[in-house]
Write a protein that holds these residues in place. Structure first.
Motif, short mmCIF file in Angstrom:
data_model
loop_
_atom_site.label_atom_id
_atom_site.label_comp_id
_atom_site.label_asym_id
_atom_site.label_seq_id
_atom_site.Cartn_x
_atom_site.Cartn_y
_atom_site.Cartn_z
N SER A 1 -7.32 -1.56 3.88
CA SER A 1 -7.15 -0.11 3.82
C SER A 1 -7.41 0.44 5.21
O SER A 1 -8.24 -0.06 5.96
CB SER A 1 -8.10 0.51 2.79
OG SER A 1 -9.42 0.22 3.14
N GLY A 2 -6.67 1.45 5.56
CA GLY A 2 -6.83 2.05 6.87
C GLY A 2 -6.21 1.20 7.97
O GLY A 2 -5.46 0.26 7.73
N SER A 3 -6.57 1.51 9.18
CA SER A 3 -6.02 0.86 10.36
C SER A 3 -6.75 -0.46 10.66
O SER A 3 -7.96 -0.55 10.50
CB SER A 3 -6.15 1.81 11.55
OG SER A 3 -5.61 1.25 12.70
N ILE B 1 -0.74 -0.98 6.55
CA ILE B 1 0.25 -1.53 5.63
C ILE B 1 0.52 -0.49 4.55
O ILE B 1 -0.40 0.07 3.96
CB ILE B 1 -0.18 -2.89 5.04
CG1 ILE B 1 0.97 -3.51 4.26
CG2 ILE B 1 -1.44 -2.77 4.21
CD1 ILE B 1 0.81 -4.98 3.97
N GLN B 2 1.81 -0.20 4.38
CA GLN B 2 2.22 0.79 3.40
C GLN B 2 3.51 0.31 2.74
O GLN B 2 4.50 0.06 3.44
CB GLN B 2 2.44 2.14 4.09
CG GLN B 2 2.80 3.26 3.16
CD GLN B 2 2.90 4.58 3.90
OE1 GLN B 2 2.93 4.63 5.12
NE2 GLN B 2 2.96 5.65 3.16
N ASP B 3 3.48 0.18 1.43
CA ASP B 3 4.65 -0.30 0.68
C ASP B 3 5.18 -1.60 1.26
O ASP B 3 6.38 -1.77 1.45
CB ASP B 3 5.75 0.76 0.65
CG ASP B 3 5.33 2.02 -0.07
OD1 ASP B 3 4.55 1.91 -1.04
OD2 ASP B 3 5.73 3.11 0.35
N GLU C 1 5.17 -2.70 4.22
CA GLU C 1 5.62 -2.63 5.61
C GLU C 1 4.40 -2.49 6.52
O GLU C 1 3.42 -1.85 6.17
CB GLU C 1 6.56 -1.44 5.83
CG GLU C 1 7.88 -1.58 5.14
CD GLU C 1 8.82 -0.43 5.44
OE1 GLU C 1 10.01 -0.70 5.61
OE2 GLU C 1 8.37 0.73 5.52
N MET C 2 4.50 -3.08 7.71
CA MET C 2 3.41 -3.05 8.70
C MET C 2 3.74 -2.02 9.77
O MET C 2 4.45 -2.31 10.75
CB MET C 2 3.24 -4.44 9.32
CG MET C 2 2.95 -5.53 8.32
SD MET C 2 1.25 -5.61 7.83
CE MET C 2 0.53 -6.17 9.36
N ILE C 3 3.24 -0.80 9.58
CA ILE C 3 3.48 0.30 10.52
C ILE C 3 2.59 0.08 11.73
O ILE C 3 1.39 -0.15 11.61
CB ILE C 3 3.21 1.65 9.85
CG1 ILE C 3 4.11 1.80 8.61
CG2 ILE C 3 3.42 2.79 10.83
CD1 ILE C 3 3.71 2.92 7.68
N THR C 4 3.18 0.17 12.91
CA THR C 4 2.52 -0.22 14.16
C THR C 4 2.23 0.99 15.04
O THR C 4 3.11 1.83 15.24
CB THR C 4 3.42 -1.21 14.93
OG1 THR C 4 3.83 -2.25 14.04
CG2 THR C 4 2.70 -1.81 16.11
N THR C 5 1.03 1.04 15.60
CA THR C 5 0.62 2.12 16.50
C THR C 5 0.06 1.52 17.79
O THR C 5 -0.74 0.59 17.74
CB THR C 5 -0.46 3.01 15.83
OG1 THR C 5 0.06 3.51 14.61
CG2 THR C 5 -0.87 4.16 16.73
N PHE D 1 5.39 -7.85 3.30
CA PHE D 1 4.15 -8.34 3.90
C PHE D 1 3.01 -8.00 2.96
O PHE D 1 2.92 -6.89 2.44
CB PHE D 1 3.90 -7.69 5.26
CG PHE D 1 4.83 -8.17 6.34
CD1 PHE D 1 4.66 -9.43 6.90
CD2 PHE D 1 5.86 -7.38 6.80
CE1 PHE D 1 5.51 -9.88 7.90
CE2 PHE D 1 6.72 -7.81 7.79
CZ PHE D 1 6.55 -9.07 8.34
N ILE D 2 2.13 -8.95 2.73
CA ILE D 2 0.93 -8.73 1.94
C ILE D 2 -0.20 -9.56 2.55
O ILE D 2 0.04 -10.40 3.42
CB ILE D 2 1.12 -9.12 0.45
CG1 ILE D 2 1.36 -10.63 0.32
CG2 ILE D 2 2.24 -8.34 -0.19
CD1 ILE D 2 1.16 -11.11 -1.10
N PHE D 3 -1.38 -9.33 2.07
CA PHE D 3 -2.53 -10.11 2.51
C PHE D 3 -3.13 -10.84 1.33
O PHE D 3 -3.19 -10.31 0.22
CB PHE D 3 -3.59 -9.21 3.15
CG PHE D 3 -3.19 -8.74 4.51
CD1 PHE D 3 -3.63 -9.40 5.64
CD2 PHE D 3 -2.36 -7.64 4.66
CE1 PHE D 3 -3.24 -8.98 6.90
CE2 PHE D 3 -1.97 -7.21 5.92
CZ PHE D 3 -2.41 -7.88 7.04
N TYR D 4 -3.53 -12.06 1.57
CA TYR D 4 -4.34 -12.84 0.63
C TYR D 4 -5.69 -12.94 1.31
O TYR D 4 -5.82 -13.64 2.31
CB TYR D 4 -3.73 -14.22 0.42
CG TYR D 4 -3.42 -14.54 -1.01
CD1 TYR D 4 -2.24 -14.09 -1.59
CD2 TYR D 4 -4.30 -15.25 -1.79
CE1 TYR D 4 -1.94 -14.38 -2.91
CE2 TYR D 4 -4.02 -15.53 -3.11
CZ TYR D 4 -2.83 -15.10 -3.67
OH TYR D 4 -2.55 -15.37 -4.98
N GLY D 5 -6.65 -12.19 0.85
CA GLY D 5 -7.88 -12.07 1.61
C GLY D 5 -7.55 -11.36 2.91
O GLY D 5 -6.99 -10.27 2.89
#
Length: 183
Positions: A32-34, A77-79, A81-85, A129-133
């Motif tokens: 969650s978050g950045s 990460i949103q829907d 997708e990996m939004i980059t800043t 894209f997703i995370f496992y741990g």
């Protein structure tokens, strides 16, 4: 060829860690978050993933003098997708800058970013894209997970270009990093 053993190994590992008599599935978890992305198994220390002219690199961005736009980055990460800043002072990336892979059979292709006047290849994929741990994974349409990232050292010691190996070819000259969130 899909790499499908990882979910089984992770499920087994989660059952071993569970209390006796209880089996709990290992759950997908997105930060969650950045957060930053880091790579393990390239050097003796963990290295950051950074942006340079639309391509993903791992290492110390200050050593990379070849890009016209090079910056450390954070992600949200949103829907899937990996939004980059951009996080480097004085550098701004387009608000729709997304991390992509190129899941193409029998090829090992660079990982990159959309936006900022850089034309992404037609086979670039920015979703699933997703995370496992804390491990960054890409999910096939059938639900199989893959973390088939590869890295090849550039002409700058300790800086690696990041690749995706859709067919698990494990080509010589490439390392096999573990790409994780920093959180």
């Amino acid at each position: 060829m899909k790499f499908s053993i990882l979910p089984s190994v992770l499920a087994l590992a989660s059952s071993v860690l569970a209390a006796p008599g209880t089996l709990k599935p290992l759950l997908k978890r997105n930060p969650s978050g950045s957060f930053s992305l880091v790579a393990y198994s390239l050097d003796s220390s963990v290295v950051d993933i950074f942006y340079s002219d639309g391509i993903a690199y791992a290492g110390d961005s200050s050593k990379w003098t070849y890009g016209s736009v090079t910056t450390d980055v954070t992600f949200v990460i949103q829907d899937t997708e990996m939004i980059t800043t951009a996080t480097t002072s004085g550098v701004t990336l387009d608000s729709d800058t997304l991390l992509y892979i190129r899941p193409t059979e029998d090829e090992v292709l660079p990982v990159g970013f959309t936006g900022n006047g850089v034309t992404a290849p037609s086979d670039a994929v920015t979703t699933n894209f997703i995370f496992y741990g804390t491990w960054l994974m890409w999910e096939y349409d059938d639900g199989t997970l893959s973390d088939s990232f590869r890295a090849k050292e550039t002409n700058v010691t300790g800086v690696y270009e990041l690749y995706y190996d859709y067919s698990n070819l494990y080509p010589s000259g490439y390392k096999t990093p573990i790409v994780k969130s920093s959180s």
